[in-house]
Scaffold this active site. Sequence first.
Site, PDB file in Angstrom:
ATOM      1  N   ARG A 129      14.615  96.579  27.545  1.00  0.00           N
ATOM      2  CA  ARG A 129      16.010  96.585  27.821  1.00  0.00           C
ATOM      3  C   ARG A 129      16.640  95.463  27.319  1.00  0.00           C
ATOM      4  NH1 ARG A 129      17.195  98.178  33.898  1.00  0.00           N
ATOM      5  NH2 ARG A 129      19.450  97.936  32.881  1.00  0.00           N
TER       6      ARG A 129
ATOM      7  N   ARG B  60      22.871  96.618  45.005  1.00  0.00           N
ATOM      8  CA  ARG B  60      23.851  96.399  43.857  1.00  0.00           C
ATOM      9  C   ARG B  60      25.149  97.536  44.096  1.00  0.00           C
ATOM     10  NH1 ARG B  60      21.053  94.991  39.315  1.00  0.00           N
ATOM     11  NH2 ARG B  60      23.099  94.195  38.367  1.00  0.00           N
TER      12      ARG B  60
ATOM     13  N   ASP C   4      18.985  84.916  36.433  1.00  0.00           N
ATOM     14  CA  ASP C   4      18.298  85.918  35.596  1.00  0.00           C
ATOM     15  C   ASP C   4      17.359  84.760  34.780  1.00  0.00           C
ATOM     16  OD1 ASP C   4      21.030  87.679  34.064  1.00  0.00           O
ATOM     17  OD2 ASP C   4      19.722  87.839  36.264  1.00  0.00           O
TER      18      ASP C   4
ATOM     19  N   CYS D 285      18.915  98.993  42.287  1.00  0.00           N
ATOM     20  CA  CYS D 285      17.839  98.735  41.582  1.00  0.00           C
ATOM     21  C   CYS D 285      16.518  98.013  42.310  1.00  0.00           C
ATOM     22  CB  CYS D 285      17.892  98.069  40.282  1.00  0.00           C
ATOM     23  SG  CYS D 285      18.594  96.554  40.573  1.00  0.00           S
TER      24      CYS D 285
ATOM     25  N   LYS E  51      23.016  90.556  25.470  1.00  0.00           N
ATOM     26  CA  LYS E  51      23.043  92.068  26.050  1.00  0.00           C
ATOM     27  C   LYS E  51      24.186  91.845  27.205  1.00  0.00           C
ATOM     28  CE  LYS E  51      20.442  92.794  29.881  1.00  0.00           C
ATOM     29  NZ  LYS E  51      21.119  93.334  31.169  1.00  0.00           N
ATOM     30  N   ASN E  52      24.348  90.827  28.089  1.00  0.00           N
ATOM     31  CA  ASN E  52      25.513  91.078  29.069  1.00  0.00           C
ATOM     32  C   ASN E  52      26.766  90.636  28.639  1.00  0.00           C
ATOM     33  OD1 ASN E  52      23.398  91.866  30.883  1.00  0.00           O
ATOM     34  ND2 ASN E  52      22.894  89.820  31.859  1.00  0.00           N
TER      35      ASN E  52
HETATM   36  C1  EPZ Z   1      25.503  90.954  36.250  1.00  0.00           C
HETATM   37  O1  EPZ Z   1      25.024  91.960  37.167  1.00  0.00           O
HETATM   38  C2  EPZ Z   1      24.347  90.962  34.876  1.00  0.00           C
HETATM   39  N1  EPZ Z   1      24.504  92.286  34.593  1.00  0.00           N
HETATM   40  C3  EPZ Z   1      23.109  90.542  35.794  1.00  0.00           C
HETATM   41  O2  EPZ Z   1      22.019  90.609  34.961  1.00  0.00           O
HETATM   42  C4  EPZ Z   1      23.125  89.398  36.489  1.00  0.00           C
HETATM   43  O3  EPZ Z   1      21.943  89.073  37.236  1.00  0.00           O
HETATM   44  C5  EPZ Z   1      24.317  89.224  37.541  1.00  0.00           C
HETATM   45  O4  EPZ Z   1      25.570  89.528  36.714  1.00  0.00           O
HETATM   46  C6  EPZ Z   1      24.358  87.708  38.307  1.00  0.00           C
HETATM   47  O5  EPZ Z   1      24.932  86.799  37.024  1.00  0.00           O
HETATM   48  C7  EPZ Z   1      25.275  92.507  33.660  1.00  0.00           C
HETATM   49  O6  EPZ Z   1      25.819  91.586  33.127  1.00  0.00           O
HETATM   50  C8  EPZ Z   1      25.078  93.791  32.925  1.00  0.00           C
HETATM   51  P1  EPZ Z   1      27.347  90.356  40.125  1.00  0.00           P
HETATM   52  P2  EPZ Z   1      26.325  92.231  38.227  1.00  0.00           P
HETATM   53  O7  EPZ Z   1      28.459  91.685  40.615  1.00  0.00           O
HETATM   54  O8  EPZ Z   1      27.829  92.269  37.480  1.00  0.00           O
HETATM   55  C9  EPZ Z   1      26.979  91.421  45.073  1.00  0.00           C
HETATM   56  C10 EPZ Z   1      20.241  91.130  33.954  1.00  0.00           C
HETATM   57  O9  EPZ Z   1      18.850  91.085  34.367  1.00  0.00           O
HETATM   58  N2  EPZ Z   1      28.053  92.380  44.821  1.00  0.00           N
HETATM   59  O10 EPZ Z   1      27.817  89.248  39.879  1.00  0.00           O
HETATM   60  O11 EPZ Z   1      25.894  93.517  38.661  1.00  0.00           O
HETATM   61  C11 EPZ Z   1      25.753  91.857  44.164  1.00  0.00           C
HETATM   62  O12 EPZ Z   1      24.741  93.098  45.045  1.00  0.00           O
HETATM   63  C12 EPZ Z   1      21.148  91.545  34.790  1.00  0.00           C
HETATM   64  O13 EPZ Z   1      20.517  91.170  32.899  1.00  0.00           O
HETATM   65  C13 EPZ Z   1      28.386  93.228  45.808  1.00  0.00           C
HETATM   66  O14 EPZ Z   1      28.184  93.098  46.969  1.00  0.00           O
HETATM   67  O15 EPZ Z   1      26.206  91.166  39.358  1.00  0.00           O
HETATM   68  C14 EPZ Z   1      24.942  90.725  44.079  1.00  0.00           C
HETATM   69  O16 EPZ Z   1      24.276  90.361  45.249  1.00  0.00           O
HETATM   70  C15 EPZ Z   1      20.481  91.473  36.241  1.00  0.00           C
HETATM   71  N3  EPZ Z   1      29.446  94.223  45.727  1.00  0.00           N
HETATM   72  C16 EPZ Z   1      26.073  89.755  43.678  1.00  0.00           C
HETATM   73  O17 EPZ Z   1      27.281  90.404  44.467  1.00  0.00           O
HETATM   74  C17 EPZ Z   1      30.174  94.578  44.290  1.00  0.00           C
HETATM   75  O18 EPZ Z   1      31.057  95.249  44.207  1.00  0.00           O
HETATM   76  C18 EPZ Z   1      26.478  89.483  42.561  1.00  0.00           C
HETATM   77  O19 EPZ Z   1      26.488  90.594  41.672  1.00  0.00           O
HETATM   78  C19 EPZ Z   1      29.417  93.722  43.104  1.00  0.00           C
HETATM   79  C20 EPZ Z   1      28.454  92.786  43.370  1.00  0.00           C
END
Ligand code: EPZ
Length: 420
Positions: free
Chosen positions: A399, A123, A307, A118, A22-23
Amino acid sequence: MDKFLINGPCKVKGKVSISGSKNASLPILAATLLFDKPVIIKNLPRVKDIKTMLNLLKSLGSKIILSKDKKTVKIINKKKMKTFASYSLVKTMRGSILVLGPLISKFCKSKTSLPGGCLIGARPVNYHLSALKKLGMNYKIKDGYILAKTKGRLKGNTIKFPKISVGATENSIIAACLAKGKTILKNCAIEPEIKDLTNFLNSAGAKIRWSGRMCKILGTDSLNQTEYTVMADRIEAGTFCVAATLTKGNLEIKNFNPDIIKAELELLRKVGARIKIDSNKLTVIGPEKIKPIKNIKTREWPGVATDMQSQLMVLMCRADGKSSITENIFENRFLHVGELQRLGANIEIKKNKAFIYGNTKFIGAELMSSDLRASVALVLAAMISNGKSSINRIYHLDRGYENLEIKLKKIGVKIKRLKK
Ligand code: EPZ
């Protein structure tokens, strides 16, 4: 709302095949907005989030031709596309923010809904916005939307992410593909799904090169027609490895490259699982006794995936002693703990660290899913509980897990879906 009924305890044995990721699929599908020519994507998982992303692309004007088995899609974009990504679609799937980069890069404007938070955290998307701004995007936030535009093409730049972010890295790479000149991204996320995205883009003539956490992109005027097969889902594979370890099972997990879950396999070996590895499959034999692990920490790749955290927590509930898990990525990712405690788990939370006291005798109960990965932890716990469990709101599971109950039934789990 559908629910699962599970009769425990059970042992998993036999063979299971892993679906597409999915990701990896979500950023690749978003990136098809960059294309003038038809693109074919194969091995898509049949999960809700992919359907949502395809609906979003359709709403922007893409022609979507899905194969009968819904695992292959041909996407043909119009010359003139819409650039409005509505809240109604984006709110159901945060990954929709990934259309912002391609829309601004290809069409020089976009009205994309802020994804909102969420249950696992706020996020924010500040890193996405600041990176795209450095490529020349001007934007303002109004009524929950990002109103973005550029004067002409984006321009390459050097950008260092303040924190490692999967989505911000993906959005920036996609946008930089059609920017004028060279873009250097530093402190990038390097998850396998991001490498899958860059392999896809390079297969269409993009010029993306990696060196550690640095990514260099030479902008091109357009991308060629391509056909690409998405990688397997490492979180699904890891989840089945935990299931076999948890239930003293004997499971062959096939159709994926075991290298993509190296960190998790190391943990499972430490708890006592016997793991035999081949090139595109592995066999896990669960131990009689599960050893506790003092301090599991979730990390960005190549560390233990966040995850996988909730699944590993269920495993530690059955360990013979005390263990702990530190969640370093999201600020609120212990939502499954309350439900596990209702099954009898003895877990204490202090800030972002969970202390698990092990040797839990799970008793079946009525359970509530909260987010995608927390829900699959409840399924694992129900599989080793004595008696009947029912898990409500399994739309969370739908999902991200393809045909989960069908796959579980085939390997010996007494599970059925009640359609509501
Ligand atoms: C991706 O989310 C994945 N989703 C998530 O999988 C996964 O848990 C996550 O990466 C970490 O590996 C998809 O790929 C669709 P991040 P993403 O940006 O991109 C903070 C699942 O269950 N952050 O690496 O949203 C954020 O809040 C999902 O499949 C900011 O502060 O993760 C988090 O604490 C859940 N500002 C950390 O960074 C930003 O602009 C990592 O988030 C972006 C992120």
